[in-house]
Design an enzyme around this catalytic site. Structure first.
Site, short mmCIF file in Angstrom:
data_model
loop_
_atom_site.label_atom_id
_atom_site.label_comp_id
_atom_site.label_asym_id
_atom_site.label_seq_id
_atom_site.Cartn_x
_atom_site.Cartn_y
_atom_site.Cartn_z
N ASP A 1 -28.13 -37.18 -15.31
CA ASP A 1 -27.52 -38.24 -15.24
C ASP A 1 -26.07 -38.47 -14.47
O ASP A 1 -25.26 -37.70 -15.17
CB ASP A 1 -27.47 -39.21 -16.58
N HIS B 1 -26.29 -38.76 -5.42
CA HIS B 1 -27.50 -38.21 -5.45
C HIS B 1 -27.53 -36.67 -4.60
O HIS B 1 -27.92 -35.86 -5.05
CB HIS B 1 -28.54 -39.10 -4.95
N LEU C 1 -40.22 -18.54 -13.39
CA LEU C 1 -39.76 -19.78 -14.01
C LEU C 1 -40.62 -21.00 -13.53
O LEU C 1 -41.06 -21.06 -12.48
CB LEU C 1 -38.19 -20.08 -13.27
C1 IPE Z 1 -32.46 -41.44 -16.61
O1 IPE Z 1 -31.21 -41.99 -16.11
C2 IPE Z 1 -33.25 -41.08 -15.82
C3 IPE Z 1 -32.88 -39.96 -15.09
C4 IPE Z 1 -31.80 -39.19 -15.21
C5 IPE Z 1 -33.85 -39.72 -13.99
P1 IPE Z 1 -30.85 -43.72 -15.96
O2 IPE Z 1 -29.40 -43.59 -15.57
O3 IPE Z 1 -32.27 -44.13 -15.12
O4 IPE Z 1 -31.15 -44.22 -17.52
P2 IPE Z 1 -30.50 -45.69 -18.14
O5 IPE Z 1 -31.28 -46.55 -17.33
O6 IPE Z 1 -29.03 -45.55 -17.93
O7 IPE Z 1 -30.97 -45.36 -19.70
C1 IPE Z 2 -29.41 -39.99 -12.19
O1 IPE Z 2 -28.14 -40.56 -12.03
C2 IPE Z 2 -30.20 -39.89 -11.21
C3 IPE Z 2 -31.28 -40.76 -11.05
C4 IPE Z 2 -31.47 -41.71 -12.27
C5 IPE Z 2 -32.00 -40.96 -10.11
P1 IPE Z 2 -27.86 -42.11 -11.65
O2 IPE Z 2 -28.36 -42.82 -10.71
O3 IPE Z 2 -28.43 -43.21 -12.85
O4 IPE Z 2 -26.22 -42.30 -12.05
P2 IPE Z 2 -25.29 -43.24 -12.80
O5 IPE Z 2 -26.07 -43.17 -14.16
O6 IPE Z 2 -25.86 -44.74 -12.19
O7 IPE Z 2 -23.95 -42.83 -12.49
MG MG Z 3 -27.81 -43.50 -15.00
#
Ligand code: IPE
Ligand code: IPE
Ligand code: MG
Length: 224
Positions: free
Chosen positions: A12, A29, A122
């Site tokens: 995240d 990303h 892995l």
């Molecule tokens: C969780 O992250 C999902 C992934 C890392 C793929 P999110 O950014 O979607 O989670 P929330 O919505 O903040 O809980």
């Molecule tokens: C996690 O990073 C990756 C995905 C959920 C695809 P985020 O896109 O949720 O990044 P933040 O949390 O908004 O910074």
């Molecule tokens: Mg996020």
């Protein structure tokens, strides 16, 4: 020292990192993908056998279409470019989640799974369009249709992680302390490390430090 067989990661913080340093969530990303490569390499060095990466949740469809398209395009390019090499490195790739993407991506994912199915160094579970609540309900539904007794042993046969032991260690980057519908059953006894750094900034040193701390934790599993 605790044995470490399976690491699960909620990757995240891409969007926030991208906005902060490149003025674009999508750039975050892209940068996050480099961290994925580094962490795979390090996981192999540690001789860890299972790595589960949360890449897209069933709830992430609520994001703007432009961001979703960018993410899946990134994944497509990654697979086309890297799958051969992952295979050569004896890495098995499995998708957990509902495979209902574009025809092209569905095909590519299936191909990657088939090609790497027998690899043993892995095992990577890529959680894509994954939601734990969906997975659990689905497993209950299947089990309730069978004549089998309802117990843990029979239940886990219908989880998408049936080939994988439960994670010993869960890491969530991005300074957020929640599970976001990830492996709710499987994480019952995992050691959880919440990391402040955003995923693109997470590096092998951070990873190694968490592993070092994990190894020293006293894991009770209910005992004293
Ligand atoms: C969780 O992250 C999902 C992934 C890392 C793929 P999110 O950014 O979607 O989670 P929330 O919505 O903040 O809980
Ligand atoms: C996690 O990073 C990756 C995905 C959920 C695809 P985020 O896109 O949720 O990044 P933040 O949390 O908004 O910074
Ligand atoms: Mg996020």
């Amino acid at each position: 020292m605790n044995p470490l067989n399976h690491v699960a990661i909620i990757m995240d913080g891409n969007g926030r990192w991208g906005l902060k340093y490149k003025n674009s969530r999508n750039a975050g990303h892209k940068a996050g993908l480099s961290t994925v490569e580094k962490i795979i390499k390090e996981t192999i060095k540690h001789k860890i056998k299972f790595l589960t990466l949360y890449a897209f949740s069933t709830e992430n469809w609520k994001r703007p279409k432009k961001e979703i398209n960018y993410l899946f395009n990134l994944l497509e390019i990654f697979l086309l470019k890297r799958i051969e090499d992952l295979h050569k490195q004896n890495i098995k790739l499995k998708i957990i989640g509902i495979k209902n993407f574009s025809t092209k991506l569905n095909k590519l994912l299936k191909l990657a799974e088939k090609k790497t199915a027998k690899n043993t160094r892995l095992h990577i579970n890529l959680a894509l369009n994954y939601g734990s609540k969906f997975e659990l309900i689905n497993a209950f539904k299947i089990l309730s249709k069978k004549k089998n007794k309802v117990n843990e042993k029979n239940f886990v046969k219908y989880l998408q992680t049936k080939d994988t032991p439960d994670p010993d260690l869960l890491i969530r980057t991005g300074n957020t302390n929640r599970l976001s519908n990830f492996l709710l059953w499987q994480l019952a006894y995992s050691e959880i490390f919440f990391e402040k750094k955003l995923w693109p900034a997470f590096n092998k040193k951070d990873y190694n430090l968490i592993i070092k701390k994990f190894k020293k934790v006293k894991r009770n599993f209910g005992r004293i």
